[in-house]
Design an enzyme around this catalytic site. Structure first.
Site, short mmCIF file in Angstrom:
data_model
loop_
_atom_site.label_atom_id
_atom_site.label_comp_id
_atom_site.label_asym_id
_atom_site.label_seq_id
_atom_site.Cartn_x
_atom_site.Cartn_y
_atom_site.Cartn_z
N GLU A 1 -14.28 -5.09 70.89
CA GLU A 1 -14.16 -6.18 69.92
C GLU A 1 -14.60 -5.69 68.55
OE1 GLU A 1 -16.37 -9.53 71.37
OE2 GLU A 1 -15.07 -9.83 73.11
N HIS B 1 -13.40 -14.69 71.07
CA HIS B 1 -14.81 -14.84 71.45
C HIS B 1 -15.38 -16.16 70.90
CE1 HIS B 1 -18.36 -12.14 72.81
NE2 HIS B 1 -18.63 -13.40 73.06
N ARG C 1 -18.12 -11.88 79.68
CA ARG C 1 -18.35 -10.66 78.92
C ARG C 1 -17.15 -9.73 79.10
NH1 ARG C 1 -21.76 -11.57 75.26
NH2 ARG C 1 -22.18 -9.34 74.99
#
Length: 563
Positions: free
Chosen positions: A258, A280, A229
């Protein structure tokens, strides 16, 4: 427990899905629920429509804020199709009794594969294809990879790496089976790491867990990976360590922001020559997305159907076999609590004048170690009849919080001694209160006594077996009139006559005599012959009827209980 999944399509529970989810999971929901796919909702739009839904399924884009959860009066579950829940206000969900579930295992295979791919790319400088044979390329057999978590351990072990890890939740047996050495702390683990890879959720205790001090403890030339994360690694600190050369390289799949904003630390990491960034991708395989979608959709179905969550982040884990044994007693204990509040309480003091209770388990039920569902059921039963609890969804998620806020103390006791009763399992609720402060009767004012309700389950059917000093047996459901009276001829006829005048039909009646040795005596030593009449009636009964039973029918006290 009533199911939220109903056959009538006009009454089916509604589920909101504001992000793209794999159709395999959604098809499971659509068989019995109304699924509303509404992609691209603004924050204001989500806030305005959320009151209509019982379940909300999200990924990482939707922000489930405290305001959204407060507005979601019907919401029972928020499901995150993935591991992290940092886009969900878990504390606010807990306060509102909303279960938050995730899919901790649905995409771990994909994330582990991506971690190994990045590790190999970084170790062999694969992204810099024109210089892939530079002298500083590393062969990493015999290197040591240190994990915060155990997810990629088996894959790394297959590459000939030595695996050390810090994981506060992993058992030594599990670690040993994966050929992993558990380390006592980060400070012990970091100084010998060749590669450090992070595998934790983003919560308060893990935010910035790898920062300047931790990076300084790592040996010069080591490398770091984050496929967990964004935010677990302090990005400005990592940039500084890369610039100084202390950290030789980094591979980063997740970022604090993000998409990264211009000139942010995230953007600078992406542009850094010794960083391998990916957008990601850790869980972005088709198989992983199908797995997490199916997993969370199955959990939504189970929770709306009345089952306990299996992957809740804000509720204790209850194994299915445990809950199967407890489920009949969950219903029983909720009834015990509701009867207590309605039978002993008053409009001015609904929980009588005590907030400390003993919940005693006897027989087979005393052998259950995890009784959290029973505790939650008691708090729900005690508070549900109170007017200021209207709309409060008390369950295993928020029961302890509700009890603490209302000053309710529950002492759970397991009695494994030979019982004096013949039941295989018996649960007793005990509270000490000043007698007769709200009820009429022959006992002296201010006398301290125990208010006691006992019950058992017969073939999963809850039964009440004792009310105070009176042995009884009745099913706690519907509307009940509980009348305390002298045990003398004619009382049943008088009570029936008064109810008949009010158009109230009696469905059943149970007369409970006082238990042997528990009779009350006057100051002169005279024994009172007393009894309870428990009447199941066909409709709600006004308090005026209960008062008429006392003043006209010779009843000592009467209470109306709705279950």
């Amino acid at each position: 427990m009533a199911s939220a999944i109903r056959n009538d399509s006009t009454l089916r529970a509604k589920v909101l899905v504001p992000e793209k989810l794999s159709p395999d999971g959604l098809s499971l929901l659509k068989t019995s629920l109304d699924v509303d796919e509404r992609k691209g909702l603004s924050a204001d739009e989500l806030l305005s429509i959320i009151p209509d839904y019982e379940a909300l399924l999200v990924r990482s884009e939707t922000k489930v804020t405290a305001a959204v959860l407060q507005a979601a009066k019907k919401l029972k579950v928020v499901a995150r199709a993935g591991v992290g829940v940092d886009n969900i206000d878990v504390e606010a969900a807990t306060k509102n009794g909303i279960v938050v579930v995730n899919s901790p295992s649905g995409n771990i295979g994909a994330a582990a594969e991506h971690t190994i791919a990045l590790l190999m790319s970084m170790a062999r400088n694969i992204p810099d294809a024109s210089s892939s044979l530079k002298s500083n390329s590393q062969i990493f057999a015999n290197s040591t990879v240190h994990l915060v978590g155990l997810i990629v351990a088996r894959l790394a072990k297959g590459l000939g790496m030595k695996i050390n890890a810090v994981d506060p939740y992993a058992s030594s047996a599990v670690a040993a089976s994966a050929s992993v050495t558990l380390m006592p702390s980060l400070s012990v683990l970091l100084p010998t790491a060749d590669f450090l890879t992070i595998h934790t959720p983003l919560i308060a205790s893990t935010k910035g867990m790898i920062s300047t001090a931790e990076l300084a403890q790592m040996k010069s030339g080591s490398r770091i990976l984050n496929v967990a994360r964004g935010g677990t690694v302090d990005e400005p600190a990592l940039l500084a360590a890369l610039e100084s050369g202390h950290i030789a390289g980094a591979a980063v799949d997740v970022f604090a922001t993000e998409p990264p904003s211009p000139d942010s630390a995230s953007a600078k990491l992406i542009a850094h020559p010794r960083v391998i960034p990916t957008p990601h991708l850790g869980a972005s395989t088709v198989e992983a997305q199908e797995n997490v979608s199916i997993d969370v959709c199955e959990q939504v179905l189970q929770i709306l159907g009345g089952a306990l969550p299996r992957s809740a982040v804000n509720a204790p884990l209850i194994l299915p076999e445990e809950y199967k044994k407890l489920q009949p007693f969950v219903r029983l204990v909720e009834k015990l609590g509701s009867i207590y509040t309605q039978h002993y309480g008053s409009a001015e003091n609904p929980l009588s004048n005590r907030s400390t209770f003993d919940l005693i388990y006897e027989g087979e039920i005393s052998g259950m170690n995890n009784t959290k569902p029973l505790f939650a059921a008691l708090i729900k039963g005690l508070t549900s009849p109170i007017s200021n609890s209207a709309g409060l969804n008390v369950n295993i998620v928020n029961a302890e919080l509700v009890a603490r806020e209302r000053g309710i103390i529950v002492n759970e006791k397991h009695s494994r001694d030979n019982p004096s009763h013949s039941y295989s399992s018996l649960i007793t609720l005990v509270a000490t209160a000043a007698k007769n402060t709200a009820k009429e009767g022959p006992e002296p004012q201010g006398h301290e006594y125990d208010q006691i309700i006992s019950g058992t389950c017969s073939e999963s059917q809850p039964l009440i077996s004792r009310l105070d000093r009176f042995a009884t047996s009745f099913v706690p459901e519907g509307t009940l009139l509980i009348c305390h009276n002298f045990d003398s001829p004619g009382k049943i006829g008088v009570v029936g006559s008064i109810l008949g005048k009010e158009g109230v039909n009696i469905n059943f009646m149970s007369v409970a005599p006082v238990s042997k040795g528990k009779q009350q005596r006057t100051n002169e030593g005279q024994v009172y012959d007393e009894a309870l009449m428990i009447l199941g009636v066909d409709k709600a009964v006004d308090e005026s009827v209960a008062k008429a039973l006392v003043h006209e029918g010779g009843v000592l006290s009467a209470s109306v209980v709705s279950l």
